[in-house]
Design a protein around this motif. Sequence first.
Motif, PDB file in Angstrom:
ATOM      1  N   HIS A  68       0.680  -0.807  -0.203  1.00  0.00           N
ATOM      2  CA  HIS A  68      -0.172   0.262   0.486  1.00  0.00           C
ATOM      3  C   HIS A  68       0.975   1.489  -0.223  1.00  0.00           C
ATOM      4  O   HIS A  68       0.233   1.967   0.754  1.00  0.00           O
ATOM      5  N   ILE A  69       1.925   1.512  -1.069  1.00  0.00           N
ATOM      6  CA  ILE A  69       2.474   2.372  -1.245  1.00  0.00           C
ATOM      7  C   ILE A  69       2.190   3.223  -2.292  1.00  0.00           C
ATOM      8  O   ILE A  69       1.460   2.503  -3.087  1.00  0.00           O
ATOM      9  N   LYS A  70       2.354   4.001  -1.863  1.00  0.00           N
ATOM     10  CA  LYS A  70       1.462   5.550  -3.572  1.00  0.00           C
ATOM     11  C   LYS A  70       2.411   5.156  -4.707  1.00  0.00           C
ATOM     12  O   LYS A  70       3.748   5.545  -3.907  1.00  0.00           O
ATOM     13  N   ALA A  71       1.376   5.088  -5.902  1.00  0.00           N
ATOM     14  CA  ALA A  71       1.874   4.783  -6.844  1.00  0.00           C
ATOM     15  C   ALA A  71       3.454   6.089  -6.668  1.00  0.00           C
ATOM     16  O   ALA A  71       2.608   7.303  -6.699  1.00  0.00           O
ATOM     17  N   GLY A  72       4.438   5.528  -7.443  1.00  0.00           N
ATOM     18  CA  GLY A  72       5.529   5.926  -7.850  1.00  0.00           C
ATOM     19  C   GLY A  72       6.530   6.383  -6.414  1.00  0.00           C
ATOM     20  O   GLY A  72       7.029   7.093  -6.643  1.00  0.00           O
ATOM     21  N   ILE A 120       7.125   8.806   6.119  1.00  0.00           N
ATOM     22  CA  ILE A 120       7.261   9.226   4.913  1.00  0.00           C
ATOM     23  C   ILE A 120       5.775   9.382   4.864  1.00  0.00           C
ATOM     24  O   ILE A 120       4.690   9.700   4.240  1.00  0.00           O
ATOM     25  N   ASP A 121       5.171   7.999   5.404  1.00  0.00           N
ATOM     26  CA  ASP A 121       3.696   7.652   4.967  1.00  0.00           C
ATOM     27  C   ASP A 121       2.901   5.947   6.355  1.00  0.00           C
ATOM     28  O   ASP A 121       3.417   5.147   5.649  1.00  0.00           O
ATOM     29  N   LEU A 127       2.189   1.113  10.487  1.00  0.00           N
ATOM     30  CA  LEU A 127       2.894   2.374  10.547  1.00  0.00           C
ATOM     31  C   LEU A 127       1.885   3.524  12.084  1.00  0.00           C
ATOM     32  O   LEU A 127       0.485   3.377  11.395  1.00  0.00           O
ATOM     33  N   SER A 128       2.697   4.160  12.354  1.00  0.00           N
ATOM     34  CA  SER A 128       2.231   5.502  13.115  1.00  0.00           C
ATOM     35  C   SER A 128       3.335   6.883  12.840  1.00  0.00           C
ATOM     36  O   SER A 128       4.242   6.200  12.376  1.00  0.00           O
ATOM     37  N   GLY A 167       8.220  20.737   4.520  1.00  0.00           N
ATOM     38  CA  GLY A 167       8.220  20.077   3.412  1.00  0.00           C
ATOM     39  C   GLY A 167       6.911  18.700   2.912  1.00  0.00           C
ATOM     40  O   GLY A 167       6.301  18.941   4.131  1.00  0.00           O
ATOM     41  N   SER A 168       6.708  18.012   2.538  1.00  0.00           N
ATOM     42  CA  SER A 168       5.941  17.355   2.372  1.00  0.00           C
ATOM     43  C   SER A 168       6.879  15.844   2.906  1.00  0.00           C
ATOM     44  O   SER A 168       7.959  15.511   2.231  1.00  0.00           O
ATOM     45  N   ARG A 169       6.146  15.717   3.795  1.00  0.00           N
ATOM     46  CA  ARG A 169       6.526  14.217   4.136  1.00  0.00           C
ATOM     47  C   ARG A 169       6.927  12.807   2.772  1.00  0.00           C
ATOM     48  O   ARG A 169       7.449  12.429   2.993  1.00  0.00           O
TER      49      ARG A 169
END
Length: 145
Positions: free
Chosen positions: A15-19, A71-72, A91-92, A141-143
Amino acid sequence: MLNVGQLSEGVVLDHIKAGKSMTIYHDLELDKLDCCVAIIKNARSNKMGRKDIIKVECPIDTLDLDILGFIDHNITVNIIKDGEIVEKKQLSLPKEVHNVIKCKNPRCITSIEQELEQIFILADPKKEIYRCKYCEEKYRGSRNK
């Protein structure tokens, strides 16, 4: 259909965001590990539409789950033993992250003392805001790098 072999022992990051798999590959320093790593990009997913998957043939304690959570925290971590999923870790957001992001405040001590560890503390879990431990500068920034 692409077929990637089954792990007998290791970790599957699902379930990692694509890319985003290559960013995670570098942040977890998987290139420095002496083990087999498979990266699947843009796999079909009923839940997400498209997703990335990383399979790593190494013990779970080799990976820094705090970096992953930063990161996510929606990534699913499946622990594999004897070819079967024995545990699914959710994860948390970590309370602290060390040397993952850098403080951008030019007056921060970390700008002057280069060898000082970059530490950010989770200041607001609801808004997912991190602040520098030394100067309290908000991370902007963007995590999801």
